[in-house]
Each structure stands twice: as structure tokens, then as C-alpha cells.
Design a protein around this motif. Structure first.
Motif, short mmCIF file in Angstrom:
data_model
loop_
_atom_site.label_atom_id
_atom_site.label_comp_id
_atom_site.label_asym_id
_atom_site.label_seq_id
_atom_site.Cartn_x
_atom_site.Cartn_y
_atom_site.Cartn_z
N THR A 219 -16.28 -32.87 -85.79
CA THR A 219 -15.15 -32.00 -85.56
C THR A 219 -15.27 -31.01 -84.47
N LEU B 283 -12.10 -26.96 -92.06
CA LEU B 283 -13.03 -28.03 -91.53
C LEU B 283 -14.29 -27.72 -91.83
N ARG C 83 -11.12 -30.41 -83.03
CA ARG C 83 -10.98 -29.90 -84.35
C ARG C 83 -9.84 -30.51 -85.23
N ARG D 222 -9.24 -33.24 -88.67
CA ARG D 222 -10.22 -34.29 -89.70
C ARG D 222 -9.55 -35.70 -89.43
N ALA E 233 -11.64 -36.83 -86.35
CA ALA E 233 -13.02 -37.27 -86.79
C ALA E 233 -13.29 -38.49 -87.48
#
Length: 322
Positions: A296, A247, A300, A302, A305
């Protein structure tokens, strides 16, 4: 001094509820809070004696993880017309607050709305567990307890410093609270008293909740007016191995060019991370920038987000037409 509602709540508990006063970690925890944080022992015992073990919480958090959803499946959960329309209404209903908060913190209103929309459906689903039960259960009886042990401590400090009723606050089974689903450490660090009434009420005061989410992003260095991510293509299959690797940001545009990414021409060179998303029609690649990384920090993932980002854009577009 304990309030009347606190005493009434205490007297209403069932006698056979499994509490923590006999747990082997109960007394050491009490003494740790007293010695390390100067917590009033009588108050602490009054609160923790009412914490109930919830087997449903242990079952939920121990449940085997589902397979990671493909992006198109994940998107389907959050990019529904009703969530977009309610996001527009949320901006309209709280326009005055958003006008001020957006200027004060530099975080776009549609992003704040999208976070609250993804987390709690704009405050409609904020959690049905008492936070004291959730965090005590996880702190004392969940094997991977270190995080929740710290959050139980933070929760107790939070209620003491903010004069909150420890046994009345509600949240998720993991102890996340309010419209923005802050855990206690996040509440301590980022919750805002927007209206100046002396309370940081992220449960019932929408203005406080909006300002708190905005402040969270500001503290993680949201870059006002900067891009979030760009869809890109690859000019060789080798570049794919760098996708979804981390990330964290992993090199500037020159680095990504060398790796085989066709970087966007309408965005100035910047640090980025490469993400691969599975769509109904095949693989899609995104270069994500600092602001995507900031999202993020809230969760946490992707997938999370991107869902927040795309929902924010849908809300923004619909709001502009309203």
C-alpha cells in the motif's frame, strides 16, 4: 548545453500553444529554483518556456470521482488471463535480471512483475503526456497544487542530476513515469541504474525498471519470506466495525481475537489490519500483515494491494507450470 533534439523540439511547437512564461507564478518559481537549488537560470527558462498548459489534464484530474468499485469489480480489471500470461512471459524474458534482483533485494519476482503489470501492462501503457506539461499544468493551474508544485521542482532537479531531456520524457497526466510509474520524488529516492551504464532509465531499460521497483519495496522494509495476508472469518458482528478503518497495522493477533476475528492458526502472531472485501457472494475479510502494508506504500488502496498480491500469485502459479 541544449542538445540538437531539444532545439528541434523547441522550434516545432505551435506558436499559439498556451505556455507559462506569462503566468503570475512563473517568475517566483524561477527565482525559487535558482535561490534554493542553485539551478542555472538560463537552462531553467529554456525548459519552462516550452511547458504547455493542457486543459485535458485539468479536466481529467478534476473529474468527479467514480464510486468506489466493489472488490469483485476491481478484480475483474486486473486478474484477466492475458495479464497473467504476459506476466509469465515477462518473468521468462527477464529471468537473469529477476534471478539477481530477487537475491539482492529479497522481493519476490512475481510481486515486481505484478506491480509493473498493474501499472503499465508490462510497459505497454506508460503515459502519453510530456511530464513537463503535466506537472507544469498541475503546479500552476490546479487548485490543489502543492503536491504537484513540489513534484515539478523534483522533476527539474531529477533531469539536471541525471542528464535527462526535460521536454522529451513521457508519463501519465499526473506526472508518473516509466514501467513502474514513479513520480519524480520516487525516481530521486528509488530509481536504480541496474546495468551500470550511468543512467537510471525506467522508461526504456527494463532491467533498471525491475530493480527500481524492487528497491522501492526494500526501502519500505519488505520482509522476505513473510506472509502477506490471510482470509479470516468473524465470530461476531462487532468485529466488522474495525474493517477498512485504516491501512496502518492495528494490533497483534491477541487484539484481533478480542475483537472477534478468528485469526489463522498457521501464521504466527503478528500485527495486522482488517479489511472487508465485497465479493459476488457476500463479504469477505482479510487480515493483512506488514508486507501487505508495504504494497500500500506504492498505492494507498486496499483494493490495489490485493489486486497486486493476487496477480502475483496467479503469475507465480502459472510460471511454475511453464
Amino acid at each position: 548545453m541544449l542538445s540538437a533534439s531539444f532545439i528541434l523540439l523547441f522550434s516545432s511547437f505551435s506558436a499559439d500553444a498556451e505556455r507559462y512564461t506569462e503566468h503570475p507564478k512563473y517568475e517566483p518559481f524561477i527565482q525559487e529554483m535558482v535561490s534554493e537549488h542553485d539551478y542555472n537560470e538560463q537552462d531553467l527558462r529554456a525548459i519552462l518556456s516550452q511547458a504547455e498548459k493542457k486543459q485535458g489534464i485539468l479536466d481529467a484530474i478534476s473529474r468527479p470521482a467514480e464510486r468506489t468499485k466493489a472488490w469483485y469489480e476491481y478484480r475483474e480489471i486486473f486478474l484477466k488471463p492475458n495479464r497473467i500470461n504476459l506476466g509469465v512471459k515477462f518473468l521468462q524474458d527477464h529471468k537473469e535480471t529477476f534471478d539477481k534482483v530477487e537475491v539482492q533485494y529479497g522481493v519476490p519476482r512475481e510481486l515486481i512483475a505484478a506491480i509493473i503489470g498493474v501499472e503499465t501492462y508490462y510497459g505497454r501503457i506508460t503515459g502519453s503526456y510530456r511530464v513537463i506539461d503535466a506537472l507544469s499544468t498541475l503546479a500552476f493551474d490546479y487548485p490543489k497544487r502543492s503536491l504537484f508544485y513540489r513534484e515539478l521542482k523534483n522533476f527539474l532537479l531529477m533531469v539536471r542530476e541525471n542528464d535527462l531531456e526535460a521536454t522529451e520524457l513521457m508519463g501519465s497526466y499526473a506526472g508518473a513515469m516509466g514501467l513502474g510509474q514513479f513520480i519524480p520524488s520516487s525516481y530521486i529516492s528509488y530509481a536504480r541504474d541496474y546495468d551500470g551504464d550511468g543512467k537510471k532509465d525506467i522508461w526504456n531499460n527494463v532491467d533498471d525498471a525491475i530493480a527500481s521497483v524492487a528497491y522501492y519495496f526494500k526501502r519500505y522494509h519488505w520482509q522476505t519470506g513473510e506472509p502477506i495476508a490471510s482470509e479470516v472469518t468473524l465470530n461476531n458482528s462487532e468485529a466488522d466495525k474495525y474493517a477498512n478503518e485504516t491501512l496502518s497495522l492495528g494490533g497483534d493477533f491477541d487484539v484481533w481475537k478480542q475483537r472477534g476475528v478468528n485469526v489463522p492458526k498457521d501464521v504466527s502472531s503478528r500485527e495486522a489490519a482488517l479489511f472487508r472485501y465485497e465479493t459476488e457472494n457476500g463479504q469477505q475479510y482479510w487480515l493483512a500483515y506488514k508486507n501487505f502494508y508495504v504494497i500500500t506504500r506504492y498505492n494507498r488502496s486496499r483494493l490495489y494491494a490485493r489486486a497486486v498480491y493476487e496477480l502475483s500469485q496467479e503469475i507465480k502459479n502459472a510460471y511454475g507450470k511453464s
